[in-house]
Write a protein that holds these residues in place. Sequence first.
Motif, PDB file in Angstrom:
ATOM      1  N   ARG A 184       0.824  -1.210   0.000  1.00 47.71           N
ATOM      2  CA  ARG A 184       0.000   0.000   0.000  1.00 47.71           C
ATOM      3  C   ARG A 184       0.860   1.264   0.000  1.00 47.71           C
ATOM      4  O   ARG A 184       0.594   2.212  -0.742  1.00 47.71           O
ATOM      5  N   ASP A 185       1.885   1.279   0.850  1.00 50.09           N
ATOM      6  CA  ASP A 185       2.688   2.490   1.023  1.00 50.09           C
ATOM      7  C   ASP A 185       3.864   2.587   0.052  1.00 50.09           C
ATOM      8  O   ASP A 185       4.336   3.697  -0.239  1.00 50.09           O
ATOM      9  N   TYR A 186       4.329   1.438  -0.454  1.00 51.35           N
ATOM     10  CA  TYR A 186       5.497   1.430  -1.357  1.00 51.35           C
ATOM     11  C   TYR A 186       5.188   0.512  -2.541  1.00 51.35           C
ATOM     12  O   TYR A 186       5.821  -0.538  -2.714  1.00 51.35           O
ATOM     13  N   PRO A 187       4.233   0.903  -3.363  1.00 50.12           N
ATOM     14  CA  PRO A 187       3.717  -0.005  -4.398  1.00 50.12           C
ATOM     15  C   PRO A 187       4.720  -0.382  -5.477  1.00 50.12           C
ATOM     16  O   PRO A 187       4.541  -1.407  -6.147  1.00 50.12           O
ATOM     17  N   GLU A 188       5.764   0.421  -5.674  1.00 47.42           N
ATOM     18  CA  GLU A 188       6.705   0.144  -6.759  1.00 47.42           C
ATOM     19  C   GLU A 188       7.934  -0.642  -6.295  1.00 47.42           C
ATOM     20  O   GLU A 188       8.814  -0.938  -7.109  1.00 47.42           O
ATOM     21  N   VAL A 189       7.995  -0.975  -5.014  1.00 43.46           N
ATOM     22  CA  VAL A 189       9.195  -1.622  -4.466  1.00 43.46           C
ATOM     23  C   VAL A 189       8.958  -3.128  -4.339  1.00 43.46           C
ATOM     24  O   VAL A 189       7.969  -3.557  -3.732  1.00 43.46           O
ATOM     25  N   PRO A 190       9.853  -3.957  -4.887  1.00 44.89           N
ATOM     26  CA  PRO A 190       9.722  -5.408  -4.721  1.00 44.89           C
ATOM     27  C   PRO A 190       9.774  -5.796  -3.241  1.00 44.89           C
ATOM     28  O   PRO A 190      10.489  -5.174  -2.452  1.00 44.89           O
ATOM     29  N   ILE A 191       9.015  -6.823  -2.871  1.00 44.20           N
ATOM     30  CA  ILE A 191       8.945  -7.288  -1.486  1.00 44.20           C
ATOM     31  C   ILE A 191       9.331  -8.765  -1.439  1.00 44.20           C
ATOM     32  O   ILE A 191       8.827  -9.582  -2.217  1.00 44.20           O
ATOM     33  N   LEU A 192      10.225  -9.083  -0.512  1.00 49.24           N
ATOM     34  CA  LEU A 192      10.587 -10.469  -0.252  1.00 49.24           C
ATOM     35  C   LEU A 192      10.220 -10.808   1.185  1.00 49.24           C
ATOM     36  O   LEU A 192      10.274  -9.951   2.068  1.00 49.24           O
ATOM     37  N   GLN A 193       9.863 -12.068   1.422  1.00 46.23           N
ATOM     38  CA  GLN A 193       9.572 -12.551   2.769  1.00 46.23           C
ATOM     39  C   GLN A 193      10.659 -13.542   3.158  1.00 46.23           C
ATOM     40  O   GLN A 193      11.063 -14.396   2.359  1.00 46.23           O
ATOM     41  N   MET A 194      11.156 -13.436   4.405  1.00 47.14           N
ATOM     42  CA  MET A 194      12.245 -14.321   4.795  1.00 47.14           C
ATOM     43  C   MET A 194      12.279 -14.530   6.303  1.00 47.14           C
ATOM     44  O   MET A 194      11.665 -13.783   7.073  1.00 47.14           O
TER      45      MET A 194
END
Length: 368
Positions: A184-194
């Motif tokens: 929602r707040d950083y829609p253009e940034v890739p997100i990884l879960q770790m």
Amino acid sequence: MTHKIRFIMVGGFLGAGKTTTMAQLARHYQNQGLNVGIVTNDQAAGLVDTESLRSQGFHVGEVAGACFCCQFDNLIETVRDLSKADRPDILLAEPVGSCTDLVATVVQPIKQLLGAEFEIAPYTVILKPSHGSKILKNEQKGGFSPKAAYILKKQLEEADAILINRIDELTPEQTEDLTSLVKRDYPEVPILQMSAKLGTGIDQLIELLDQQGDFGRRILDIDYDIYAEGEAELGWLNSSANLSSEEPYALDELLLAIVRNLQVRINEAGFEAAHLKTIGLWEGFFGVANLISNDTEPEVSLPSNCEVKEVDLIVNARVACDPVILEAEAKLAVGEECAKRGITSTFRTSQSFRPGRPEPTHRVSKSV
């Protein structure tokens, strides 16, 4: 042509899991036959993270006294000192957890001034769920002030990728909820879960870091007055002591008890803990215990599984309170837990303070 050092900086708020991630990455690259150097960073000398990484066998330099941005020349000198023994193929850099604006003050100056020596990997920032979720939901009651929360938000804003860490401590629903907040707040940034502790998601992180491209371009529009006031909210403590006894004692149990004792004191006083960390070192072994927020349980993150009669203790604490009070409470916690076990504690050094205003060596306003 000079072989370039691959510069990998991993940011994130205090207690996000940067050091654990660094260790995972360093082991991977070493297993690939690459030379790895690590540079840690703190507002003062006597850093648990430095000793922890060195005790794991890594080649570590430390930049102390201010953030990388304010000690840029010292950062480069430290990297070159590491290179004298064995030039790194990979340089892992861990900035101070209360620092932001690192693209404009570290990444871009390296690209513009030292591009012949370094190539830049994607700048990744780790998000700690315990504080990150509250801040992104604007639930500040009982937590950090909006000025301290401003730092965490700015850290995420300048990232090439955001790493949601500690998913092993979350339910699938909590992980999805936090991921949605970040999107929602950083829609253009890739997100990884770790989970840096378990190694989950590290392969995906390495795949990201191995990408070639023009990274570190998100230069912030940042208010340095708010930034400085947010950092100054935190009391900073780096202390060292010698603990000795005539009878052996369980090191890990003692380290955990010290952290838990200090947590209780902080909670009772109504202060917010950003990070508490202790390490016990002695002749070839070490143990580490830490706490990452008021709402989480302390843990032995790196067990020694040893009984000892003597150990050197380092305590690092970052808490939203008066540093004089923090130092007094930490010494009481150590003394109380040692007294219960018949251990003599002798403090050697202690530095307690609030971070000063960031004064970057360089700050570029336009990426290249």
